[in-house]
Design an enzyme around this catalytic site. Structure first.
Site, PDB file in Angstrom:
ATOM      1  N   ASP A  83      47.278  53.938  42.998  1.00 28.70           N
ATOM      2  CA  ASP A  83      47.593  52.564  42.594  1.00 28.70           C
ATOM      3  C   ASP A  83      46.308  51.851  42.166  1.00 28.70           C
ATOM      4  O   ASP A  83      46.090  50.677  42.467  1.00 28.70           O
ATOM      5  CB  ASP A  83      48.294  51.798  43.724  1.00 28.70           C
ATOM      6  CG  ASP A  83      49.086  50.607  43.184  1.00 28.70           C
ATOM      7  OD1 ASP A  83      49.268  50.525  41.952  1.00 28.70           O
ATOM      8  OD2 ASP A  83      49.494  49.755  43.988  1.00 28.70           O
TER       9      ASP A  83
ATOM     10  N   HIS B  56      38.786  46.047  38.822  1.00 32.97           N
ATOM     11  CA  HIS B  56      38.559  44.661  38.386  1.00 32.97           C
ATOM     12  C   HIS B  56      37.080  44.422  38.148  1.00 32.97           C
ATOM     13  O   HIS B  56      36.221  45.043  38.779  1.00 32.97           O
ATOM     14  CB  HIS B  56      39.010  43.678  39.468  1.00 32.97           C
ATOM     15  CG  HIS B  56      40.486  43.516  39.561  1.00 32.97           C
ATOM     16  ND1 HIS B  56      41.248  42.989  38.544  1.00 32.97           N
ATOM     17  CD2 HIS B  56      41.360  43.802  40.564  1.00 32.97           C
ATOM     18  CE1 HIS B  56      42.523  42.955  38.911  1.00 32.97           C
ATOM     19  NE2 HIS B  56      42.627  43.461  40.130  1.00 32.97           N
TER      20      HIS B  56
END
Lengths: 328, 427
Positions: B306, B310
Site C-alpha cells: 500500500d 510523499h
C-alpha cells in the site's frame, strides 16, 4: 515523575516548556500552576495592574480561529506581565494567501518572538507547532480542534478550588456536547489528575464519544440522575451547527432534556456551583435563572482566566530563562 | 544469460517446495530446480548458501505517483526501490492524474515502466470515469490496454445502482473489481479509528461499521451479479469474518491487507504522529490480531505494501491536514519477515501472501518457480539486519513510521525475466 511521552511539554528538569494539553502533566505541576495563579490573582485589583516578569518578551497571539474572550484574556495577561503582544488572526494573515503554517511560523520566529499562543481549528495544531518551533520559543495551546483547551480547564480548576477547596471529595458533572468539546477533554484530564472523587458526563448518546470511559468518567444519559449529589456542575456550549444533521432534533428538545434549570438542579448538592466556559446559549443548555443565580460562578471564571494565563505564561518563559542561566 | 544460483533454501509455496536446492535460469525462465538440465553450462554462478530464494514479490497496490504527482515520486524512482526490496511486479491503482480511465494513460505507465527496465508494472483501470462514482469507465477498452482489473481506488461509489451496474459490466469482460469497501457517509470528514485514542486526541473517527457496511453491501452485489471482487486493505476484524464466510459459501471474493495494518494500531497515532495517518485508519489491537489470523487462515491471501510515497511537506501540517499513506516498498519484505520471526506467520504463509496470493488475484502466471515459469525471483539473507533510514531508502518518499527500526532480512539479488535487476555489492 512525568511519563516519558511528555518530553514535548516538559523539559529535562520537569519544568513546563510548552503548555499544550493537560494530559501527561502530573498533579504537582497542576497544583503549581494553580498556586502561581493564586499569587497573580490580586494583580488586577491594584492601581498599577502590572508586574515586570516578562518585560522585554514578545508574545504572539496566533489565532487561526475567531475568539474574543480567550484572545482578550491572553492579551491582558501578557500585558500585566509587561510583555509586548502581537495579535495575528488568520483572516488577515498570510495563511489566507496560501502560506503554509510552517512558513508563517518561520516568519514569526525571524522576528524574535518568545512565545506563541495558538488557536487552531485542527486537533494537534499546537503540538505540531511546538514540535517545529525554534527551541527558544514556548507554545501555549489556546484551543486546538476538539482536542484540548488547557488554560480554560485550569481556570475552571482554579474556580473550583477557590469555591470548594479540596478536590478529593468532589463529585463533578460535565453536561452537554462532550464529543465536540476540547474544553471537556481538558477538564476531564485535569479533574482526574487532581483527584476528584467522581467525574460524570451527562449527554445524549449522540454527543458522547466512544471510549470516553477510558478517560476516567462515567456516562449518564439522564440529567436528574447525572446531577444527583454533585458539588460542581459544568455546562458545555452547544453550538448551533449541531442542530443541523443527525446529532440532535432541535434546541427545544435539547433544553427539555439537558438544559439545566433550577428545578433540575434540585438533585445536586445544596451548595453545588454551576460553571460554563461561555459564551452562553440561554434557553438551550442553561436557563437564565441558573446563569444569573446564586450558584453561578460563570463571571468569576472569566476573571480568573487572566491569573491562570499569567501563571502559565510566566512558568513557560521562566523555564527558558532558567535554562539560559544554566539553573539545573 | 544462463545462471546457476547455488545452495539457497528455495521456498515456493505455489509448487510446494521448501528445500535447499540449486536453481537454473536461462532464456528468462526457470529451467530446473535441483539437478542441472542436460548440457546446462552456467555463464554465471551465484553462491547463495545460507540465503533464501523466493519467487519475485508481487505487490498488489503501490502508488508510483506517475503521471500527475511526479514531485512525490516517479515510476523510475519507485521501481528502483521495488527491486531493491525484492519486488518484481507492482500493481498501480487508477487514481493517477489523469485517472487511468483511458487506454492512453495505461499505455503511458506501461511504457515508462518498460523504459526503466526494473520491476514490471501492472495497472488497474478505473471503474467509473474520472472515478466520479456515477458513469462507467470504458472497461472493455481498458482491458484491451492491459488493465488487469478495475477499481474506483479510494473514491466512493455511493450510489448502489452504479455499483450494481459496474459489477455487471465488469463481469461482461471478465474483469475483477477491486473495491475499497467503505460507507462514504460514515467516513466523510473523518480520519482515524473511532475509538478511545481518537476520543482522547479529539480527532473525528471512522467507525468500524463504515467498513463492514461497505463489505456487506458489496458482498450482496457479488451474490447478485457473480462479479469477481477483491477487497482492498481490510482494516477490521468483522470484515475478515464476513469475507471468510462469503468464501466458504463459494462467492468469488478475495482480500488483501496492507503491511502496516498487521503491525500498527490506533495507539501509534498518539502524539499526533502524521506518519501513522493512513486510510483506512489503524484500528484496535483486536482488529490487528484478527487481520493476522485472516492471513494465517488464507482468508486474506495477499499482503501488499500500500505504498504511498510523499514529499516532506505532505506530512508537515497539523495531523488532520496531512496526506495519508506510508512509503513502504523499501521495507515490505523485511516487515513481513519480522512477522515470521515473531511467529505470527510461517515463512511459507508469508511468501505465499507476497507471491502466489496476489498473482491469483491479478490472474497472472507468475509468483511461482515452476519449471518454465518466468524467472522473476529474489534472494535474501534472512539474518542480515539493516536500519531503515533516509540513507537506506530508495523510494523518493521517506514517510514511514518505521524509520530508525532495525529490520530483519536484506535482499541480495532480484531477477526479472532472468535478468539481474538488483544485486547487492559484495560485502
Amino acid at each position: 515523575m512525568q511519563s516519558p511521552g511528555d518530553t514535548l511539554q516538559i523539559d529535562a528538569h520537569g519544568r513546563l516548556k510548552h503548555f499544550l494539553s493537560i494530559e501527561g502533566l502530573n498533579r504537582e505541576l497542576l497544583v503549581n500552576i494553580l498556586d502561581t495563579a493564586e499569587s497573580f490573582a490580586g494583580v488586577g485589583e491594584r492601581a498599577v495592574k502590572k508586574v515586570p516578569l516578562l518585560r522585554g518578551k514578545t508574545i504572539v497571539n496566533l489565532f487561526f480561529e475567531p475568539s474574543t474572550r480567550t484572545r482578550t484574556t491572553f492579551e491582558l495577561a501578557a500585558k500585566r506581565l509587561s510583555a509586548d503582544v502581537l495579535n495575528i488572526s488568520a483572516t488577515t494573515s498570510s495563511t489566507t494567501k496560501g502560506e503554509s503554517l510552517l512558513d508563517t511560523l518561520r516568519t514569526l520566529e525571524a522576528m524574535h518572538c518568545d512565545m506563541f499562543i495558538v488557536r487552531h481549528a485542527e486537533s494537534g495544531a499546537a503540538h505540531f507547532i511546538a514540535r517545529h518551533a525554534a527551541p527558544h520559543i514556548s507554545v501555549i495551546n489556546g484551543g486546538d480542534g476538539r482536542h484540548a483547551h488547557p488554560t480554560q480547564a485550569m481556570l475552571d480548576m482554579f474556580t473550583i478550588r477557590r469555591q470548594k477547596g479540596d478536590f478529593s471529595s468532589l463529585k463533578v458533572a460535565i453536561v452537554g456536547d462532550v464529543a465536540h468539546s476540547r474544553v471537556a477533554r481538558s477538564q476531564i484530564h485535569a479533574l482526574v489528575t487532581l483527584g476528584a472523587a467522581e467525574v460524570r458526563i451527562v449527554a445524549p448518546r449522540t454527543l458522547v464519544p466512544p471510549g470516553i470511559q477510558s478517560m476516567g468518567v462515567s456516562v449518564h444519559h439522564d440529567l436528574r440522575s447525572g446531577l444527583r449529589d454533585t458539588d460542581v456542575v459544568i455546562l458545555l456550549r452547544l453550538q448551533n451547527e449541531r442542530m443541523q444533521g443527525a446529532l440532535l432534533p432541535s434546541s427545544h428538545e435539547y433544553f427539555q432534556y439537558y438544559g439545566v434549570t433550577e428545578e433540575k438542579l434540585a438533585t445536586a448538592a445544596s451548595d453545588a456551583i454551576v460553571m460554563h466556559p461561555g459564551p452562553l446559549n440561554r434557553g438551550v443548555e442553561i436557563d437564565s435563572d441558573v446563569a444569573d443565580g446564586a450558584r453561578s460562578v460563570i463571571l468569576r471564571q472569566v476573571s480568573y482566566g487572566i491569573a491562570i494565563r499569567m501563571a502559565v505564561m510566566s512558568m513557560a518563559i521562566g523555564s527558558h530563562a532558567a535554562a539560559d542561566r544554566g539553573d539545573d | 544469460m544462463r545462471v546457476r544460483i547455488a545452495g539457497a533454501r528455495v521456498v515456493d509455496p505455489a509448487s510446494g517446495i521448501d528445500e535447499i536446492s540449486d536453481v537454473y535460469v536461462a532464456e528468462g525462465r526457470v529451467q530446473a530446480i535441483g539437478k542441472a538440465p542436460d548440457g546446462f553450462t552456467a555463464e554465471r554462478e551465484l553462491q547463495a548458501t545460507g540465503r533464501i530464494l523466493i519467487p519475485g514479490i508481487v505487490d498488489l497496490r503501490a502508488r508510483l505517483r506517475e503521471p500527475g504527482a511526479e514531485h512525490k515520486a516517479t515510476i523510475a524512482s519507485e521501481t528502483r526501490a521495488a527491486v531493491r526490496g525484492g519486488i518484481t511486479t507492482l500493481c498501480c491503482p487508477p487514481d493517477t492524474d489523469p485517472v487511468i480511465d483511458t487506454p492512453a494513460v495505461a499505455e503511458l505507465i506501461h511504457q515508462r515502466a518498460a523504459e526503466s527496465r526494473l520491476a514490471r508494472v501492472e495497472v488497474l483501470g478505473a471503474l467509473t470515469r474520472d472515478l466520479d462514482g456515477q458513469n462507467l469507465a470504458e472497461m472493455g477498452a481498458l482491458k484491451e490496454a492491459g488493465c488487469l482489473g478495475v477499481s474506483n481506488a479510494l473514491a466512493p461509489v455511493t450510489d448502489t445502482e452504479v455499483m450494481l451496474r459496474a459489477m455487471e459490466y465488469a463481469v461482461t469482460f471478465g474483469l475483477t473489481v477491486f473495491v475499497h469497501a467503505e460507507d462514504a457517509r460514515l467516513a466523510a470528514g473523518r480520519l482515524v479509528h473511532d475509538g478511545p485514542v481518537a476520543t482522547r486526541l479529539g480527532l473525528p473517527g471512522i467507525p468500524e461499521i463504515a467498513e463492514t457496511i461497505g463489505v456487506a453491501r458489496d458482498l450482496l452485489l457479488v451474490e447478485q451479479t457473480g462479479a469477481r471482487v477483491h477487497f482492498c486493505h481490510l482494516s477490521t476484524g468483522p470484515a475478515v469474518d464476513m469475507v471468510r464466510d462469503a468464501r466458504s459459501h463459494g462467492l468469488p471474493v478475495s482480500a488483501d491487507v496492507a503491511i502496516h495494518q498487521l503491525l500498527l494500531t490506533e495507539a501509534d497515532i498518539d502524539g499526533f504522529d502524521a506518519d501513522c495517518h493512513v486510510r483506512p485508519p489503524l484500528r484496535s489491537v483486536d482488529d490487528r490480531a484478527r487481520l493476522r489470523a485472516g492471513v494465517r487462515a488464507g482468508v486474506i491471501g495477499s499482503i501488499c505494501s500500500d505504498h504511498q510515497p510523499h514529499e516532506v511537506d505532505a506530512k508537515l501540517n497539523p495531523f488532520p491536514q496531512t496526506e495519508p499513506g506510508i512509503s513502504s516498498l523499501d521495507s515490505l519484505l523485511s516487515l513481513v519477515l519480522g512477522l515470521v520471526e515473531d511467529d505470527e506467520l510461517t515463512l511459507s504463509q508469508a511468501v505465499a501472501a507476497l507471491t502466489s496470493g496476489p498473482c491469483a488475484v491479478l490472474g497472472i502466471d507468475r509468483g511461482s518457480l515452476a519449471v518454465g515459469a518466468a524467472a522473476d525471483l529474489c534472494v535474501f539473507d534472512p539474518h542480515e539486519r539493516w536500519v531503515l533510514d533516509d540513507a537506506s531508502m530508495l523510494s523518493r518518499g521517506h514517510n514511514t513510521p518505521f524509520k530508525g527500526h532495525r529490520l530483519a532480512g536484506r535482499v541480495c539479488l532480484t531477477m526479472v525475466d532472468g535478468r539481474v535487476v538488483f544485486e547487492a555489492p559484495p560485502a
